[in-house]
Design a protein around this motif. Structure first.
Motif, PDB file in Angstrom:
ATOM      1  N   ASP A  52       0.834  -1.210   0.000  1.00 39.72           N
ATOM      2  CA  ASP A  52       0.000   0.000   0.000  1.00 39.72           C
ATOM      3  C   ASP A  52       0.868   1.259   0.000  1.00 39.72           C
ATOM      4  O   ASP A  52       1.801   1.382   0.810  1.00 39.72           O
ATOM      5  N   ARG A  53       0.545   2.193  -0.870  1.00 39.96           N
ATOM      6  CA  ARG A  53       1.159   3.531  -0.805  1.00 39.96           C
ATOM      7  C   ARG A  53       0.350   4.343   0.204  1.00 39.96           C
ATOM      8  O   ARG A  53      -0.860   4.510   0.053  1.00 39.96           O
ATOM      9  N   VAL A  54       1.030   4.791   1.250  1.00 36.65           N
ATOM     10  CA  VAL A  54       0.345   5.446   2.362  1.00 36.65           C
ATOM     11  C   VAL A  54       0.805   6.892   2.477  1.00 36.65           C
ATOM     12  O   VAL A  54       1.980   7.171   2.743  1.00 36.65           O
ATOM     13  N   ALA A  55      -0.125   7.820   2.277  1.00 35.64           N
ATOM     14  CA  ALA A  55       0.163   9.247   2.420  1.00 35.64           C
ATOM     15  C   ALA A  55       0.028   9.640   3.888  1.00 35.64           C
ATOM     16  O   ALA A  55      -0.990   9.359   4.523  1.00 35.64           O
ATOM     17  N   ILE A  56       1.049  10.279   4.418  1.00 35.52           N
ATOM     18  CA  ILE A  56       1.029  10.757   5.803  1.00 35.52           C
ATOM     19  C   ILE A  56       0.949  12.269   5.763  1.00 35.52           C
ATOM     20  O   ILE A  56       1.859  12.950   5.278  1.00 35.52           O
ATOM     21  N   ALA A  57      -0.151  12.823   6.256  1.00 34.15           N
ATOM     22  CA  ALA A  57      -0.382  14.269   6.214  1.00 34.15           C
ATOM     23  C   ALA A  57       0.253  14.930   7.427  1.00 34.15           C
ATOM     24  O   ALA A  57      -0.048  14.578   8.574  1.00 34.15           O
ATOM     25  N   VAL A 125      -5.374  19.341  -6.224  1.00 33.80           N
ATOM     26  CA  VAL A 125      -6.427  18.745  -5.402  1.00 33.80           C
ATOM     27  C   VAL A 125      -7.483  18.108  -6.291  1.00 33.80           C
ATOM     28  O   VAL A 125      -7.547  18.372  -7.494  1.00 33.80           O
ATOM     29  N   VAL A 126      -8.299  17.255  -5.684  1.00 31.02           N
ATOM     30  CA  VAL A 126      -9.477  16.716  -6.367  1.00 31.02           C
ATOM     31  C   VAL A 126     -10.703  17.094  -5.554  1.00 31.02           C
ATOM     32  O   VAL A 126     -10.650  17.182  -4.326  1.00 31.02           O
ATOM     33  N   HIS A 142      -2.439  13.732  -4.459  1.00 28.20           N
ATOM     34  CA  HIS A 142      -1.546  12.592  -4.224  1.00 28.20           C
ATOM     35  C   HIS A 142      -2.040  11.736  -3.053  1.00 28.20           C
ATOM     36  O   HIS A 142      -1.918  10.514  -3.090  1.00 28.20           O
ATOM     37  N   ALA A 143      -2.594  12.378  -2.025  1.00 28.57           N
ATOM     38  CA  ALA A 143      -3.149  11.616  -0.909  1.00 28.57           C
ATOM     39  C   ALA A 143      -4.379  10.832  -1.359  1.00 28.57           C
ATOM     40  O   ALA A 143      -4.545   9.650  -1.029  1.00 28.57           O
ATOM     41  N   TYR A 144      -5.225  11.491  -2.119  1.00 30.11           N
ATOM     42  CA  TYR A 144      -6.471  10.857  -2.579  1.00 30.11           C
ATOM     43  C   TYR A 144      -6.178   9.632  -3.451  1.00 30.11           C
ATOM     44  O   TYR A 144      -6.896   8.628  -3.405  1.00 30.11           O
ATOM     45  N   GLN A 145      -5.110   9.722  -4.244  1.00 29.54           N
ATOM     46  CA  GLN A 145      -4.762   8.625  -5.142  1.00 29.54           C
ATOM     47  C   GLN A 145      -3.947   7.535  -4.464  1.00 29.54           C
ATOM     48  O   GLN A 145      -3.701   6.480  -5.068  1.00 29.54           O
ATOM     49  N   ALA A 146      -3.525   7.788  -3.215  1.00 27.36           N
ATOM     50  CA  ALA A 146      -2.805   6.765  -2.458  1.00 27.36           C
ATOM     51  C   ALA A 146      -3.784   5.661  -2.041  1.00 27.36           C
ATOM     52  O   ALA A 146      -5.012   5.825  -2.121  1.00 27.36           O
ATOM     53  N   ASP A 147      -3.220   4.562  -1.589  1.00 26.83           N
ATOM     54  CA  ASP A 147      -4.081   3.467  -1.108  1.00 26.83           C
ATOM     55  C   ASP A 147      -4.655   3.783   0.267  1.00 26.83           C
ATOM     56  O   ASP A 147      -5.790   3.405   0.574  1.00 26.83           O
ATOM     57  N   LYS A 148      -3.885   4.483   1.084  1.00 25.34           N
ATOM     58  CA  LYS A 148      -4.330   4.812   2.442  1.00 25.34           C
ATOM     59  C   LYS A 148      -3.801   6.199   2.806  1.00 25.34           C
ATOM     60  O   LYS A 148      -2.818   6.685   2.226  1.00 25.34           O
ATOM     61  N   PRO A 210      -9.335   7.560   1.294  1.00 21.70           N
ATOM     62  CA  PRO A 210      -8.905   6.361   2.027  1.00 21.70           C
ATOM     63  C   PRO A 210      -8.194   6.642   3.349  1.00 21.70           C
ATOM     64  O   PRO A 210      -7.132   6.081   3.628  1.00 21.70           O
ATOM     65  N   ILE A 211      -8.787   7.515   4.173  1.00 23.49           N
ATOM     66  CA  ILE A 211      -8.199   7.798   5.486  1.00 23.49           C
ATOM     67  C   ILE A 211      -8.431   6.611   6.409  1.00 23.49           C
ATOM     68  O   ILE A 211      -9.564   6.136   6.546  1.00 23.49           O
ATOM     69  N   VAL A 212      -7.361   6.120   7.043  1.00 24.00           N
ATOM     70  CA  VAL A 212      -7.494   4.950   7.918  1.00 24.00           C
ATOM     71  C   VAL A 212      -7.378   5.294   9.399  1.00 24.00           C
ATOM     72  O   VAL A 212      -8.043   4.694  10.235  1.00 24.00           O
TER      73      VAL A 212
END
Length: 420
Positions: A52-57, A125-126, A142-148, A210-212
């Protein structure tokens, strides 16, 4: 001698006494371990699958130990096979540019080398939906297109509005990840409706992106982590209001009020969104929040280095210095004002050539009955309120308080350029 120096020549400067304020302040000794423990206790890592590609904000505020917190989140995700990367989640900060937002993270110590993950900075943004009133809801592309997605932020009172959630994880989901366009949409109807909009927009993003989970911190009165929690995405709306109550109880304050003059040595975006936290100074950019000290005049002596010329909040002061004026990058503050729709925070107050003249001007105009006994407090910034300086006239109040320790004898005011 110029006319201003002549007008201020005989204004008396009070002698100052350093005092130490003692607050109830629980503190985490080992932040890295606390992050690992919080994530484990929340049971959220199984939500991340290998690959999973995971974006950390990560945001722009001066969150205590944010490099360590981000690093531990990166390591936890990598340990279960995820591929973490960081995205700046700071609305329009950093001059509303991708490079500016990367620079903000790096100035806070959140570098690729330290955290062990790449930083992917973009203002793209989307649109994930619209509220019933038509306001669009955006999130980082980029966060939206990530897996998580995982969000990190401090939970604290906001500087411009009151509500069940203020500054924290949900606001970061709404405005931080929304970048400039998201911040602009959330602020469009003013801070009067911000509490409602933050909550409704965040719910929509949680449902459609995909916020976990989120990692939230609460800080004590000395700007140190007091509590770190990991919260599953579906529990954020219920849990964050409880954490906000805890955060408000731990907020520091200036023990002396009302004041004739409050002197703030430095302001900056790394200190507060408004440069100096109105919850401390009592100076708000909107009528939708209140609290803090009551001061007839407020003086700001300089900008922090980490604010990179962003002087948002200087308009909340009455008087400042030429040093501040010459340090301002106007576009950065104006970008914030245009996005938030609050323009008073970027107005330039009267500025004088030196800090001494600025303080004298504040004393002269504070309308105290006896200028030789002016009630004056000087602080480094609104994050550091342990050791503050009070004018000699406040000593009798300080001696009556169990939570105030007198550190020095009365001394002349120091204008050497550093907080004494």
């Amino acid at each position: 001698m110029g006319i201003l120096e002549e007008l201020l020549r005989d204004i008396p400067l009070p002698r100052m006494v350093k005092v130490r304020q003692h607050f109830h302040a629980p503190e985490i000794d080992d932040v890295a371990s606390a992050v690992r423990r919080a994530i484990a206790e929340a049971g959220v890592l199984p939500r991340i699958s290998p690959g999973d590609r995971v974006a950390i904000a990560v945001g722009s505020r001066g969150v205590a130990d944010i490099p360590t917190i981000a690093r531990e989140v990166v390591r936890a995700i990598a340990a279960v096979g995820g591929q973490p990367f960081l995205v700046p989640a700071m609305g329009s900060h950093g001059g509303a540019t991708a490079e500016g937002q990367r620079e903000v993270l790096e100035s806070l110590g959140v570098t690729e080398a330290f955290v062990g993950a790449p930083i992917v900075s973009s203002m793209d943004v989307v649109e994930v939906g619209r509220l019933p009133n038509g306001l669009p809801v955006y999130t980082d592309k980029h966060a939206y297109q990530a897996d998580k997605i995982v969000v990190i932020n401090r939970i604290k009172p906001h500087t411009a509005f009151r509500g069940p959630v203020e500054s924290g994880l949900l606001k970061m989901i709404t405005i931080g990840l929304g970048k400039q366009k998201g911040a602009e949409a959330a602020h469009a109807y003013s801070f009067k409706y911000m509490a409602e909009h933050v909550l409704e927009m965040a719910k929509m993003v949680i449902a459609r992106a995909p916020i976990v989970f989120g990692v939230g911190t609460i800080e004590n009165a000395y700007d140190r982590p007091a509590k770190i929690v990991a919260i599953p995405a579906e529990k954020l709306v219920d849990e964050e209001p409880k954490l906000l109550v805890e955060a408000k109880a731990l907020m520091p304050k200036i023990a002396f009020t009302p004041l004739d003059v409050l002197v703030v040595d430095e302001i900056g975006k790394d200190i507060s969104g408004d440069g100096m936290d109105p919850n401390i100074t009592g100076r708000y950019g909107t009528p939708y929040a209140s609290g803090g000290v009551e001061a007839a005049r407020t003086v700001v002596l300089r900008l922090t280095e980490k604010t990179h010329g962003n002087a948002n909040g200087i308009g909340l002061a009455d008087i400042t210095t030429r040093d501040v004026f010459e340090s301002i990058d106007w576009e950065k503050g104006y970008a914030n004002a245009l996005t938030s729709t609050v323009v008073g925070t970027v107005k330039l107050p009267m500025f004088l050539d030196t800090g001494e003249l600025a303080v004298k001007a504040a004393i002269k105009t504070c309308n105290a009955f006896d200028l030789t006994r002016v009630r004056l407090v000087r602080i480094k910034n609104t994050l550091h309120l342990k050791d503050i300086w009070i004018s000699e006239s406040l000593l009798h109040e300080a001696r009556k308080r169990d939570d105030i320790e007198i550190v020095t004898e009365p001394l002349p005011m120091d204008f050497s350029g550093h907080y004494p």
